[in-house]
Design a protein around this motif. Sequence first.
Motif, PDB file in Angstrom:
ATOM      1  N   VAL A 181       0.828  -1.208   0.000  1.00  0.00           N
ATOM      2  CA  VAL A 181       0.000   0.000   0.000  1.00  0.00           C
ATOM      3  C   VAL A 181       0.864   1.260   0.000  1.00  0.00           C
ATOM      4  CG1 VAL A 181      -1.684   1.342   1.328  1.00  0.00           C
ATOM      5  CG2 VAL A 181      -1.950  -1.135   1.126  1.00  0.00           C
ATOM      6  N   MET A 182       1.933   1.241   0.804  1.00  0.00           N
ATOM      7  CA  MET A 182       2.794   2.420   0.914  1.00  0.00           C
ATOM      8  C   MET A 182       3.718   2.576  -0.292  1.00  0.00           C
ATOM      9  SD  MET A 182       1.782   3.771   3.708  1.00  0.00           S
ATOM     10  CE  MET A 182       3.018   5.045   3.964  1.00  0.00           C
ATOM     11  N   GLY A 183       3.881   1.509  -1.081  1.00  0.00           N
ATOM     12  CA  GLY A 183       4.756   1.580  -2.246  1.00  0.00           C
ATOM     13  C   GLY A 183       6.222   1.538  -1.892  1.00  0.00           C
TER      14      GLY A 183
ATOM     15  N   ALA B  77       0.865  11.721 -11.291  1.00  0.00           N
ATOM     16  CA  ALA B  77       1.857  12.799 -11.251  1.00  0.00           C
ATOM     17  C   ALA B  77       1.988  13.368  -9.846  1.00  0.00           C
ATOM     18  CB  ALA B  77       1.468  13.895 -12.247  1.00  0.00           C
ATOM     19  N   ALA B  78       0.869  13.503  -9.146  1.00  0.00           N
ATOM     20  CA  ALA B  78       0.907  14.033  -7.783  1.00  0.00           C
ATOM     21  C   ALA B  78       1.632  13.077  -6.845  1.00  0.00           C
ATOM     22  CB  ALA B  78      -0.515  14.296  -7.289  1.00  0.00           C
ATOM     23  N   ARG B  79       1.403  11.762  -7.001  1.00  0.00           N
ATOM     24  CA  ARG B  79       2.104  10.780  -6.161  1.00  0.00           C
ATOM     25  C   ARG B  79       3.606  10.797  -6.441  1.00  0.00           C
ATOM     26  NH1 ARG B  79      -2.508   7.570  -7.317  1.00  0.00           N
ATOM     27  NH2 ARG B  79      -1.354   6.446  -8.948  1.00  0.00           N
TER      28      ARG B  79
ATOM     29  N   LEU C 242      -1.019  19.356  -4.517  1.00  0.00           N
ATOM     30  CA  LEU C 242      -0.545  20.721  -4.770  1.00  0.00           C
ATOM     31  C   LEU C 242      -0.293  20.895  -6.265  1.00  0.00           C
ATOM     32  CD1 LEU C 242       2.028  21.073  -1.836  1.00  0.00           C
ATOM     33  CD2 LEU C 242      -0.319  21.917  -1.914  1.00  0.00           C
ATOM     34  N   MET C 243      -0.742  21.998  -6.800  1.00  0.00           N
ATOM     35  CA  MET C 243      -0.547  22.263  -8.219  1.00  0.00           C
ATOM     36  C   MET C 243       0.910  22.654  -8.472  1.00  0.00           C
ATOM     37  SD  MET C 243      -3.458  21.710  -9.704  1.00  0.00           S
ATOM     38  CE  MET C 243      -3.407  22.574 -11.277  1.00  0.00           C
ATOM     39  N   ASP C 244       1.563  21.955  -9.394  1.00  0.00           N
ATOM     40  CA  ASP C 244       2.892  22.347  -9.853  1.00  0.00           C
ATOM     41  C   ASP C 244       2.875  22.393 -11.377  1.00  0.00           C
ATOM     42  OD1 ASP C 244       2.969  19.712 -10.707  1.00  0.00           O
ATOM     43  OD2 ASP C 244       4.270  19.032  -9.095  1.00  0.00           O
ATOM     44  N   GLU C 245       4.016  22.658 -11.987  1.00  0.00           N
ATOM     45  CA  GLU C 245       4.055  22.849 -13.434  1.00  0.00           C
ATOM     46  C   GLU C 245       3.599  21.604 -14.185  1.00  0.00           C
ATOM     47  OE1 GLU C 245       7.923  24.140 -14.587  1.00  0.00           O
ATOM     48  OE2 GLU C 245       7.762  26.080 -13.544  1.00  0.00           O
TER      49      GLU C 245
ATOM     50  N   MET D 125       2.866  13.214  -3.084  1.00  0.00           N
ATOM     51  CA  MET D 125       1.549  13.179  -2.441  1.00  0.00           C
ATOM     52  C   MET D 125       1.263  11.791  -1.879  1.00  0.00           C
ATOM     53  SD  MET D 125      -2.271  13.745  -4.074  1.00  0.00           S
ATOM     54  CE  MET D 125      -2.380  12.065  -4.706  1.00  0.00           C
ATOM     55  N   ARG D 126       0.786  11.740  -0.629  1.00  0.00           N
ATOM     56  CA  ARG D 126       0.322  10.482  -0.034  1.00  0.00           C
ATOM     57  C   ARG D 126      -1.160  10.327  -0.311  1.00  0.00           C
ATOM     58  NH1 ARG D 126       3.310  11.856   4.536  1.00  0.00           N
ATOM     59  NH2 ARG D 126       1.425  12.485   5.626  1.00  0.00           N
ATOM     60  N   THR D 127      -1.583   9.110  -0.598  1.00  0.00           N
ATOM     61  CA  THR D 127      -3.006   8.856  -0.789  1.00  0.00           C
ATOM     62  C   THR D 127      -3.700   8.775   0.566  1.00  0.00           C
ATOM     63  OG1 THR D 127      -2.761   6.462  -0.755  1.00  0.00           O
ATOM     64  CG2 THR D 127      -2.498   7.565  -2.894  1.00  0.00           C
ATOM     65  N   LEU D 128      -5.018   8.764   0.540  1.00  0.00           N
ATOM     66  CA  LEU D 128      -5.798   8.639   1.774  1.00  0.00           C
ATOM     67  C   LEU D 128      -5.428   7.374   2.525  1.00  0.00           C
ATOM     68  CD1 LEU D 128      -9.306   9.716   0.417  1.00  0.00           C
ATOM     69  CD2 LEU D 128      -8.037  10.907   2.205  1.00  0.00           C
TER      70      LEU D 128
END
Length: 559
Positions: free
Chosen positions: A469-471, A527-529, A506-509, A533-536
């Motif tokens: 789950v955590m990758g 892309a966020a991960r 968070l929005m990035d380029e 970014m961590r998932t719920l």
Amino acid sequence: MPLSTDNAPGGAGGRIRKMFGLPEGASGNMAENGQVTANGGQAADQPFARPDPAEFGFTLMDARDFPEEPPMVEGFTPQVMRQLKAVPLSVTQDLVTVAMADPLDLYLREMLAGIFRARIKPVWAEEEDIIAAIYRWFEADIDLDGASDEDATEIDDSLWDNPEQLRDMASEAPVIRLVNHVISRSLEVKASDIHFEPFRDQLKIRFRIDGVLHDVETVSKRLQPAITSRLKLMAKMNIAEMRLPQDGRIKVREGRREIDIRVSSLPTLFGESIVLRLLNRDEVKLELSSLGLSDDIHGRFDSIIKRPYGMVLVTGPTGSGKTTTLYAVMNRINSPDKKIVTVEDPVEYQLDGINQIQVKSEIGLTFSSALRTILRQDPDVVLIGEIRDSETAEIAVQSALTGHLMFSTLHTNDAASAVTRLQEMGIESYLLSSCLLAVMAQRLVRKICPHCRVKQPVKPGFIEEISRVMGADIKDPPEYLWRGEGCKACANTGYSGRTGIYELLLMDERIESLVLNEKDSGAIAAAARAAGMRTLRQDGILKVLAGETTFEEVMRVTN
């Protein structure tokens, strides 16, 4: 239950002597007056009679010793108490004191131990005193007139067409006491909602505690019109209107606490279903630090909400704590140099120093119409309770682009889906990529009860599962986890209170480029991960490893 006086060592008589401390030579003999004697030699043809509890050391309880309020015991309804002639007097983690008309009934005591999942301490009381206590505690819920079950489910249809008669029924003392009693009990167990649900032959009352519904009472069907009317009168709703949904509000005071109650009625096949949502300002901590945000998410989110303009969205299903998060944000950024205006439906908590607007769609005051007017008021920060339609979404985006800091909520499953939801509402991708600062998805998970938490060894394969789950591999795998055994403090659920799990996009380029090219939510989430970014579910696993909640609870919520 009849007690055998068999003197065989393995018989019932032997067990009774051992339980009540009688000597081995004594037998439970019946005198002609029906009392048990312990002097041996019962005649074989002597008739059996109920033993006298006094002979076994029980002292008759005084009627004045019954408590003023019954202890909270889920599933042990007034009807069951009256049928068994037994009522709980006090409840602790492993012991329940029960007043019984027949404390020598071993079968009943065993059954009660199974119901309460605790040891039973029987107390002898007169049957009349027990019935009187039940009636005093639950008054309108108990019919002592001996009406049949068939009569108890019948409702005079003419009642529904006579508002004045309904008003009179709702004003009777027993009904008022019953409703007040239910509300008081809900506050004691920290319920968030009370559900009055009508069915064919009963009115069921349920509490939602820590997000999970629990059956509390089953009330006679004949009382449904009076209870429904009482609740609608308290909420200043129209008791004559039973075909359409209605909303109302009740304010009650318990000690020094003032409780706001939102009331909603909904017509169903067997009458109106009424739900009360309890809003206790004293128990809601509107601080970001109290919401369960991990340090890294808290730091990044705190920097985002201090931006001068742009849009921040909070997403999740109903009851996931979105409004509480936004109120905490408003408290965090509120200062004398900022004008903050909110549009809500409804206004749940009143915030000092903030202009709050209550939506009233019946007179045309909707989210979109109010938002247009707000922008003429020169605000710095605007909070929209929910973006429900394309018109509201368009005005919100334009506001964020023209120098306002805009906050709102959406009903989506994860953070990335908020982007595609706004695109589906007709928001141009180039506008969205320019104004959106961040999206935070959230859920609420139950916390392990601190009073009954115990260690449990890690099951085989668990570390591999959470590593997947955590990758990544878990560097310091725990030897044990925590769980709640269940106690009085948590109503034997093992959980007490809730905390949040979060997913901050968070929005990035790179993500802005994906939004411009109208990529789907899966590509945006990937892309966020990749950007950290961590998932719920991953955020929930960290709380499991920290001993705050359980793996089963995280899986239940994130599935």
